[in-house]
Structure formats: C-alpha cells, structure tokens
Design an enzyme around this catalytic site. Sequence first.
Site, PDB file in Angstrom:
ATOM      1  N   HIS A  19       0.838  -1.208   0.000  1.00 19.09           N
ATOM      2  CA  HIS A  19       0.000   0.000   0.000  1.00 19.09           C
ATOM      3  C   HIS A  19       0.872   1.258   0.000  1.00 19.09           C
ATOM      4  O   HIS A  19       0.616   2.211  -0.743  1.00 19.09           O
ATOM      5  CB  HIS A  19      -0.873   0.060   1.269  1.00 19.09           C
ATOM      6  CG  HIS A  19      -1.923  -1.000   1.370  1.00 19.09           C
ATOM      7  ND1 HIS A  19      -2.046  -1.816   2.470  1.00 19.09           N
ATOM      8  CD2 HIS A  19      -2.923  -1.358   0.537  1.00 19.09           C
ATOM      9  CE1 HIS A  19      -3.073  -2.628   2.307  1.00 19.09           C
ATOM     10  NE2 HIS A  19      -3.628  -2.378   1.131  1.00 19.09           N
ATOM     11  N   LYS A  43     -15.885  -7.847   3.731  1.00 21.11           N
ATOM     12  CA  LYS A  43     -14.812  -8.212   4.672  1.00 21.11           C
ATOM     13  C   LYS A  43     -15.243  -8.003   6.111  1.00 21.11           C
ATOM     14  O   LYS A  43     -16.046  -7.123   6.403  1.00 21.11           O
ATOM     15  CB  LYS A  43     -13.574  -7.336   4.415  1.00 21.11           C
ATOM     16  CG  LYS A  43     -12.872  -7.642   3.116  1.00 21.11           C
ATOM     17  CD  LYS A  43     -11.582  -6.838   2.975  1.00 21.11           C
ATOM     18  CE  LYS A  43     -10.871  -7.217   1.674  1.00 21.11           C
ATOM     19  NZ  LYS A  43      -9.744  -6.314   1.380  1.00 21.11           N
ATOM     20  N   ARG A  92      -2.189  -5.998  -8.225  1.00 22.81           N
ATOM     21  CA  ARG A  92      -1.102  -6.951  -8.011  1.00 22.81           C
ATOM     22  C   ARG A  92      -1.038  -7.981  -9.139  1.00 22.81           C
ATOM     23  O   ARG A  92       0.004  -8.252  -9.681  1.00 22.81           O
ATOM     24  CB  ARG A  92      -1.288  -7.678  -6.674  1.00 22.81           C
ATOM     25  CG  ARG A  92      -0.930  -6.831  -5.487  1.00 22.81           C
ATOM     26  CD  ARG A  92      -1.408  -7.451  -4.225  1.00 22.81           C
ATOM     27  NE  ARG A  92      -2.856  -7.628  -4.263  1.00 22.81           N
ATOM     28  CZ  ARG A  92      -3.601  -7.944  -3.238  1.00 22.81           C
ATOM     29  NH1 ARG A  92      -3.050  -8.189  -2.075  1.00 22.81           N
ATOM     30  NH2 ARG A  92      -4.910  -8.067  -3.351  1.00 22.81           N
ATOM     31  N   SER A 130      -2.755  -7.823   3.175  1.00 19.89           N
ATOM     32  CA  SER A 130      -2.981  -7.620   4.607  1.00 19.89           C
ATOM     33  C   SER A 130      -3.350  -8.941   5.278  1.00 19.89           C
ATOM     34  O   SER A 130      -2.924  -9.218   6.402  1.00 19.89           O
ATOM     35  CB  SER A 130      -4.116  -6.622   4.831  1.00 19.89           C
ATOM     36  OG  SER A 130      -3.850  -5.409   4.186  1.00 19.89           O
TER      37      SER A 130
HETATM   38  O1  PNS Z   1      -8.824  -2.736   0.340  1.00 22.04           O
HETATM   39  P1  PNS Z   1     -10.138  -3.167  -0.286  1.00 22.04           P
HETATM   40  O2  PNS Z   1     -10.943  -4.001   0.688  1.00 22.04           O
HETATM   41  O3  PNS Z   1      -9.952  -3.851  -1.610  1.00 22.04           O
HETATM   42  O4  PNS Z   1     -10.940  -1.803  -0.554  1.00 22.04           O
HETATM   43  C1  PNS Z   1     -12.221  -1.844  -1.125  1.00 22.04           C
HETATM   44  C2  PNS Z   1     -12.962  -0.523  -0.866  1.00 22.04           C
HETATM   45  C3  PNS Z   1     -13.050  -0.257   0.642  1.00 22.04           C
HETATM   46  C4  PNS Z   1     -12.203   0.616  -1.534  1.00 22.04           C
HETATM   47  C5  PNS Z   1     -14.388  -0.665  -1.495  1.00 22.04           C
HETATM   48  O5  PNS Z   1     -15.058  -1.731  -0.887  1.00 22.04           O
HETATM   49  C6  PNS Z   1     -15.189   0.622  -1.381  1.00 22.04           C
HETATM   50  O6  PNS Z   1     -15.031   1.507  -2.196  1.00 22.04           O
HETATM   51  N1  PNS Z   1     -16.032   0.719  -0.321  1.00 22.04           N
HETATM   52  C7  PNS Z   1     -16.830   1.892  -0.079  1.00 22.04           C
HETATM   53  C8  PNS Z   1     -18.285   1.645  -0.427  1.00 22.04           C
HETATM   54  C9  PNS Z   1     -18.533   1.767  -1.918  1.00 22.04           C
HETATM   55  O7  PNS Z   1     -18.338   2.816  -2.524  1.00 22.04           O
HETATM   56  N2  PNS Z   1     -18.947   0.651  -2.529  1.00 22.04           N
HETATM   57  C10 PNS Z   1     -19.174   0.582  -3.947  1.00 22.04           C
HETATM   58  C11 PNS Z   1     -17.903   0.337  -4.681  1.00 22.04           C
HETATM   59  S1  PNS Z   1     -18.266  -0.196  -6.279  1.00 22.04           S
END
Ligand code: PNS
Length: 172
Positions: A19, A43, A92, A130
């Site tokens: 990150h 998650k 990745r 992570s």
């Molecule tokens: O590190 P991650 O878990 O891959 O991050 C994913 C994250 C938190 C960026 C994504 O789940 C997100 O944008 N969550 C906020 C809610 C949202 O906007 N959901 C719609 C995304 S299409």
Amino acid sequence: MSKRVAICPGSFDCITLGHLDIITRAAAMFDEIIVVAMNNQQKTYTFTPEERVSMIKKATTGIKNVQVDLYDGLLAEYAAKKGASAIIKGLRAMSDFEYEFQMALTNKKLNPEVETLFLTTSAENMYLSSSMVKQIASMGGDVSDFVPSVILDDILKKLSPEKKQKHLNNGG
Ligand code: PNS
C-alpha cells in the site's frame, strides 16, 4: 490552477509496504493525496476503523502531501465531496483485475467526474496482502519485511500468539 486531488481508498486492515508503495508513487503525481480507510462489506475487519487510520497516519508521516481520513459511505460520493479527479488503486495480479474493473465502472457511473487509475504493484509486493500479514503475525512469524516498521508494535499488540493466549487465559 486548482489543486489536483486523488483518493487512495482501501480497507487498510492493516496497511502494508505494498500500500505504502502505491501511496508514495501516487503522491509524486498529484498535488494532494487523501488516503481513506473505508468499509468493504465483503470483509470482516481485525482492526477498528480508528486503529486502521492511526496505522496509516504513522506509515505516511514522511509524505507531506498526504492526508488520512476515515469514511463510512460510498467512495464515489466521497470523491465528489473532496473534489478529487482520480481514485488510485494498486493492481497486483490478474486476479485483482475483474473486481477492480467492476468497481471502477460502478464508481464512474455514480460519479462521472472521477477517473480510476491503476498502478501496477512493484514486483517485490506482488504476493503481499494484509490477510497474509495477519495470518503470519498471529502464528508468531516475522512480518517486518511486509509492513512499515512504525506499525509493527500495533500489529503484534493485536495479533501475536502470546497476546491471543492471554485473552484465552482471561476467558476472553
Ligand atoms: O482494500 P479493499 O478491501 O480492496 O478496498 C475496497 C474498498 C473499501 C475501496 C471498497 O469496498 C469501497 O469503495 N467501499 C466503499 C463503499 C462503496 O463505494 N462501494 C461501492 C464500490 S463499487
């Protein structure tokens, strides 16, 4: 000219050197980067939102155009609120691509003003995640090559086997 702002969103449960590499490279391309800890509904988290933010702050203190925030809502909305022109994600492997592509298209639909940019991860971080860090730490392994040294204590406090043992002994 107005400032070019980009968002680096993620779960950051916990922030890794992978990150940090993406954030550092993004910071070189934009006037301001906002690293935001968000919720991925798929998650369950090990660290509280405040702990995740605190670890990001510690890890990014050396990068002067980085701000850290916490937001429990839609990323597209957050980007609009902050006047961001880009969302930066690290890729990745091909296995990341389908999900990230779907999110990028959805965010574009919700907020046409914001572009998603993908940075390819550095080769040494290809395999890093992570969840792998948490698994190794909870089994007493050394994670110092995978996370910023300033957050090692936070990870061990939460996950080291001795800590877990204490919880068990206390009935917790
Ligand atoms: O590190 P991650 O878990 O891959 O991050 C994913 C994250 C938190 C960026 C994504 O789940 C997100 O944008 N969550 C906020 C809610 C949202 O906007 N959901 C719609 C995304 S299409």
